[in-house]
Design an enzyme around this catalytic site. Structure first.
Site, mmCIF file in Angstrom:
data_model
loop_
_atom_site.group_PDB
_atom_site.id
_atom_site.type_symbol
_atom_site.label_atom_id
_atom_site.label_comp_id
_atom_site.label_asym_id
_atom_site.label_seq_id
_atom_site.Cartn_x
_atom_site.Cartn_y
_atom_site.Cartn_z
ATOM 1 N N CYS A 1 -27.572 -10.278 -43.666
ATOM 2 C CA CYS A 1 -26.352 -10.465 -42.876
ATOM 3 C C CYS A 1 -25.690 -11.797 -43.231
ATOM 4 C CB CYS A 1 -26.650 -10.471 -41.380
ATOM 5 S SG CYS A 1 -27.377 -8.962 -40.730
ATOM 6 N N ASP A 2 -24.397 -11.864 -43.005
ATOM 7 C CA ASP A 2 -23.691 -13.134 -43.120
ATOM 8 C C ASP A 2 -22.521 -13.121 -42.157
ATOM 9 O OD1 ASP A 2 -23.497 -15.702 -44.934
ATOM 10 O OD2 ASP A 2 -21.451 -15.012 -44.570
ATOM 11 N N SER A 3 -22.350 -14.226 -41.437
ATOM 12 C CA SER A 3 -21.279 -14.313 -40.436
ATOM 13 C C SER A 3 -20.333 -15.464 -40.733
ATOM 14 C CB SER A 3 -21.877 -14.517 -39.034
ATOM 15 O OG SER A 3 -22.699 -13.436 -38.665
#
Length: 206
Positions: A75-77
């Site tokens: 994931c990456d935010s």
């Protein structure tokens, strides 16, 4: 089948544990700036998805022997605010500048998700998508901003705020998935797992 989380984020780990999954944590070590530099004028969605894919790919390769039957989730935010996409502030000065700009405003928290399936150590399937949630920020006083910065929390999280921590005092509301704002969207992850023929209920602790 093992669930491998390609992230050092304690918030993502907490979301998964609260939802019945005890993942194996394996940090990717991916150079996010280097990955971003390979992209030409990416949209915010393309950027977070590319970073999530780089993390999932790196960890899938790294754990193929130790966890041959697994799903790896990367994931990456980032926060999109006023036409700018930002990640972790890193310094108090940057975090302060962002909070002064965000105060009373609205941004979009984007989280890219990529899942990779390993069977017998071989990569067999993958899927990816991005979740976008609207965040409505409060208008904290300068004293409150100073106190928040002093906790150190906003320096190391996407957009310089949390929903599930101290920063929650300064978020008036959201429109969308709260788990995605924390770092990993449970509904989207379930959908992506379905796309690679894995049922989330088979990953729950027994």
């Amino acid at each position: 089948m093992d669930f491998v989380l390609a992230s050092a984020s304690p918030a993502r780990l907490a979301v998964l544990r609260a939802a019945g999954v005890d993942p194996v944590v394996h940090v990717s070590g991916v150079d996010e700036d280097a990955v971003a530099a390979t992209l030409t004028n990416p949209t915010p969605e393309q950027l977070v998805l590319a970073l999530a894919r780089a993390k999932a790919d790196a960890v899938a390769e790294a754990v193929a022997e130790s966890h041959p039957d697994a799903v790896v989730v990367g994931c990456d935010s980032m926060l999109s605010f006023d036409g700018e996409v930002v990640g972790k502030p890193g310094t108090s000065e940057t975090a302060r500048e962002r909070w002064l700009r965000m105060s009373g405003g609205t941004g979009e928290l984007l989280t890219g998700h990529v899942v990779v399936r390993l069977d017998g150590g071989a990569r067999t399937k993958d899927a990816g998508a991005t979740e976008t949630t609207v965040v409505r920020f409060a208008s904290p006083s300068e004293h409150e901003i100073d106190a928040y910065l002093a906790t150190g929390e906003p320096l190391h999280v996407a957009g310089g705020f949390t929903l599930d921590g101290i920063g929650g005092w300064f978020v008036d509301g959201i429109d969308g998935d709260p788990s995605s704002v924390i770092g990993i969207s449970l509904p989207l992850t379930r959908t992506l797992l379905t796309d690679i023929d894995v049922s989330v209920v088979d990953l729950w602790r027994r």
